[in-house]
Design a protein around this motif. Structure first.
Motif, short mmCIF file in Angstrom:
data_model
loop_
_atom_site.label_atom_id
_atom_site.label_comp_id
_atom_site.label_asym_id
_atom_site.label_seq_id
_atom_site.Cartn_x
_atom_site.Cartn_y
_atom_site.Cartn_z
N GLU A 124 0.83 -1.20 0.00
CA GLU A 124 0.00 0.00 0.00
C GLU A 124 0.88 1.26 0.00
O GLU A 124 1.88 1.33 0.70
N HIS A 125 0.47 2.23 -0.78
CA HIS A 125 1.20 3.50 -0.90
C HIS A 125 1.02 4.34 0.37
O HIS A 125 -0.05 4.41 0.95
N SER A 147 6.58 10.90 -4.63
CA SER A 147 6.90 9.65 -5.33
C SER A 147 8.28 9.14 -4.93
O SER A 147 8.51 7.92 -4.88
N GLN A 148 9.20 10.06 -4.64
CA GLN A 148 10.54 9.63 -4.24
C GLN A 148 10.50 8.84 -2.93
O GLN A 148 11.14 7.79 -2.79
N GLN A 149 9.73 9.35 -1.95
CA GLN A 149 9.57 8.62 -0.69
C GLN A 149 8.90 7.27 -0.93
O GLN A 149 9.28 6.25 -0.34
N GLY A 176 2.52 -2.23 -11.79
CA GLY A 176 1.69 -1.11 -11.38
C GLY A 176 0.77 -0.70 -12.51
O GLY A 176 1.00 -1.02 -13.68
N GLY A 177 -0.30 0.01 -12.14
CA GLY A 177 -1.25 0.49 -13.13
C GLY A 177 -1.61 1.94 -12.87
O GLY A 177 -1.87 2.34 -11.74
N SER A 178 -1.61 2.75 -13.91
CA SER A 178 -1.90 4.17 -13.81
C SER A 178 -0.75 4.85 -13.05
O SER A 178 0.41 4.66 -13.42
N TYR A 179 -1.04 5.63 -12.01
CA TYR A 179 0.05 6.27 -11.26
C TYR A 179 1.04 5.23 -10.73
O TYR A 179 2.25 5.42 -10.81
N TRP A 186 9.51 3.87 -12.96
CA TRP A 186 10.55 4.67 -12.29
C TRP A 186 11.34 3.83 -11.30
O TRP A 186 12.54 4.06 -11.12
N PHE A 187 10.70 2.86 -10.67
CA PHE A 187 11.41 2.01 -9.72
C PHE A 187 12.48 1.19 -10.45
O PHE A 187 13.61 1.07 -9.99
N ARG A 188 12.10 0.64 -11.59
CA ARG A 188 13.07 -0.13 -12.37
C ARG A 188 14.22 0.77 -12.81
O ARG A 188 15.39 0.33 -12.85
N ALA A 189 13.93 2.03 -13.15
CA ALA A 189 14.98 2.95 -13.59
C ALA A 189 15.92 3.31 -12.44
O ALA A 189 17.14 3.41 -12.63
N LYS A 190 15.36 3.52 -11.25
CA LYS A 190 16.16 3.99 -10.11
C LYS A 190 16.75 2.85 -9.28
O LYS A 190 17.76 3.04 -8.60
N TYR A 191 16.12 1.68 -9.30
CA TYR A 191 16.57 0.55 -8.47
C TYR A 191 16.72 -0.72 -9.32
O TYR A 191 16.14 -1.76 -8.99
N PRO A 192 17.49 -0.68 -10.39
CA PRO A 192 17.59 -1.86 -11.28
C PRO A 192 18.25 -3.06 -10.62
O PRO A 192 18.10 -4.20 -11.10
N HIS A 193 18.95 -2.85 -9.52
CA HIS A 193 19.59 -3.94 -8.81
C HIS A 193 18.61 -4.72 -7.94
O HIS A 193 18.94 -5.82 -7.47
#
Length: 499
Positions: A124-125, A147-149, A176-179, A186-193
């Protein structure tokens, strides 16, 4: 959105009255833009054995090392199909309550997890549902809603669950869907590991203040004949707005809750945007299969609206038929009248209490649009059918009226620029992400509809709406939707390949 995605107010309107049902691309329901795949008020839902709430200690501020405050974040797990070492499919929550039905009946759990012997997990967000980091939703406290948090929440959660359940041998894929689709990309871009890939459905990736092209897709999805009928209805409505006798007619015919004064611009804008929002909502979620167990309003499709708007036997004038559409919407949502008052809306959105109806997501999502994304679906596009009544300035003013005068256009411009600089906007650089988008969904105008690279591809699904690929399968699903889900399966195979 499927994002980002799409909001207005007075959620718990009961059987008396209701304000707008759709605002900034988000239905004013507790589930947000990615609606629950099953109605929560029916026998079938109540008969299901759903996973229990689980909680873990999350940091309030990930980016201040001396801030040690923590809070309880909620998550759900379904390990029915999981075998040791199998993948973990993490669905990120978005701007609404996280419904455990997703890890039971959603496409990710019922189809993909079963096929890959995966564990289904839903996080949950922060600030939505029961994941409440602060005592209330004051402006001071909402500064932790970014979104960063949220992305770092997910990273910390992966570390936590990996240790707790000894998942070191498992690969993670984020969905994820929509937002929350944007968050997945973005998660894949920032946390690819941390994750080997992402499925980002109906995900807007470009922040923009004036999202006027939203109505371009709405117009195209309605079709020329229906679009022309709504344009004519708007012209006739404009004539009624010019004089007090017309105001009385509007008040009566559209079943407004209070006396209507057409000289109050904010009320006029709010009313016309509410009526437009009814149509936007229908288009965005057209035939998305949330209705397989009776969710409200999903029986109202583009076909239903356009059959009314183009059928002269329903009403002599286009405005008569537009009124009939409003009647259908009110009946579907069990509402007796429309609360058009702008001041009522603003007052509702100012409520900072977690027990208020605004806490279902309206206040939080409005805040996020005012400080990160914009996404204002204005009437500024030439040729769209709803007239000039809700320009982008109307939405910018809402930010200031709800959160304070400092939330002005200058702040918004800087915030949107930061968001696009931080994530990349249309210039997003990322590998191993699939971007499903429906041609009917207006949010695809801010999404990825052309391949970003050989392993980050667009999946454009003709004839489908917001996040359609994520909902349970149906005998009514068009072939292109079934084919799209097969493409997702093939993509997951590629993500999970260890070669």
């Amino acid at each position: 959105m499927n994002l980002l995605i799409c909001i207005l107010l007075i959620i718990n309107c009961g059987l008396i009255s209701c304000g707008p049902l759709f605002f900034r691309g988000r239905p004013l329901t507790k589930h947000g833009m990615l609606g629950s795949p099953v109605s929560t008020d029916n026998v079938y839902y109540n008969s299901l054995k759903l996973p229990e709430d689980q909680w873990f200690d999350q940091r309030l501020d990930h980016f201040n090392p001396v801030e040690t405050t923590t809070w309880k974040q909620r998550y759900f797990i379904n390990d029915t199909f999981y075998t040791k070492g199998g993948p973990i499919f993490l669905q990120l929550g978005g701007e609404g309550i996280a419904d455990p039905i997703w890890v039971v009946e959603g496409q990710i759990a019922a189809n993909y997890a079963k096929r890959f012997s995966a564990m289904s997990v839903l996080l949950e967000h922060r600030y939505y549902g029961n994941s409440r980091p602060t005592p209330d939703m004051s402006v001071e406290n909402l500064r932790y809603l970014t979104s960063q948090q949220a992305l770092q929440d997910a990273a910390s959660f992966i570390d936590y669950l990996t240790t707790k359940l000894s998942l070191n041998e498992s690969q993670w894929v984020v969905f994820g869907g929509s937002y929350s689709g944007s968050l997945a990309a973005w998660f894949r871009a920032k946390y690819p590991h941390l994750v080997v890939g992402a499925i980002a459905s109906s995900a807007p990736i470009e922040a923009i203040i004036n999202f006027k092209d939203y109505l371009a897709v709405v117009s195209d999805s309605l079709g020329q004949k229906c679009d022309d009928a709504i344009k004519e209805a708007t012209k006739q409505l404009a004539l009624e707005l010019e004089h007090p006798m017309g105001w009385k007619s509007i008040e009566k015919q559209f079943k407004l809750c209070e006396t209507f004064n057409g000289s109050v611009d904010s009320d006029v804008y709010n009313l016309v945007s509410t009526l437009a929002g009814n149509i936007e909502n229908v288009v965005q979620y057209n035939k998305d299969n949330r209705d397989f167990e009776g969710a409200k309003g999903t029986n109202i499709t583009i076909d239903v609206v356009c059959d009314v708007m183009t059928n002269t036997s329903v009403g002599t004038t286009a405005l008569d038929r537009y009124i009939k559409v409003n009647d259908i919407i009110l009946e579907a949502y069990n509402q007796k009248c429309v609360d058009f008052k702008y001041d009522n809306f603003v007052q509702q959105m100012r409520n900072t209490d977690w027990k208020s109806s605004a806490a279902a997501g309206g206040r939080q999502w409005t805040y996020q649009t005012c400080v990160e994304y914009g996404f204002f679906q204005s009437s500024d596009l030439t040729g769209q059918p709803f007239g000039p009544y809700f320009p982008v300035d109307f939405f910018v003013q809402q930010c200031a009226d709800i959160f304070g005068p400092q939330f002005d256009l200058q702040l918004l411009q800087k915030s949107v620029q930061f968001t696009n600089n931080f994530y990349g906007g249309y210039g997003l650089k990322v590998r191993k992400v699939l971007f499903p988008n429906g041609s009917i969904d207006p949010w695809h105008a801010l999404g990825v509809t052309k391949d970003l690279g050989p392993d980050s591809k667009a999946l454009y699904i003709n004839g489908t709406a917001h996040c359609a690929d994520m909902y349970p399968q149906s005998d009514k699903d068009p072939k292109q939707l079934t084919d799209a889900r097969n493409t997702i399966i093939k993509t997951l195979e590629e993500f999970l390949s260890k070669q």
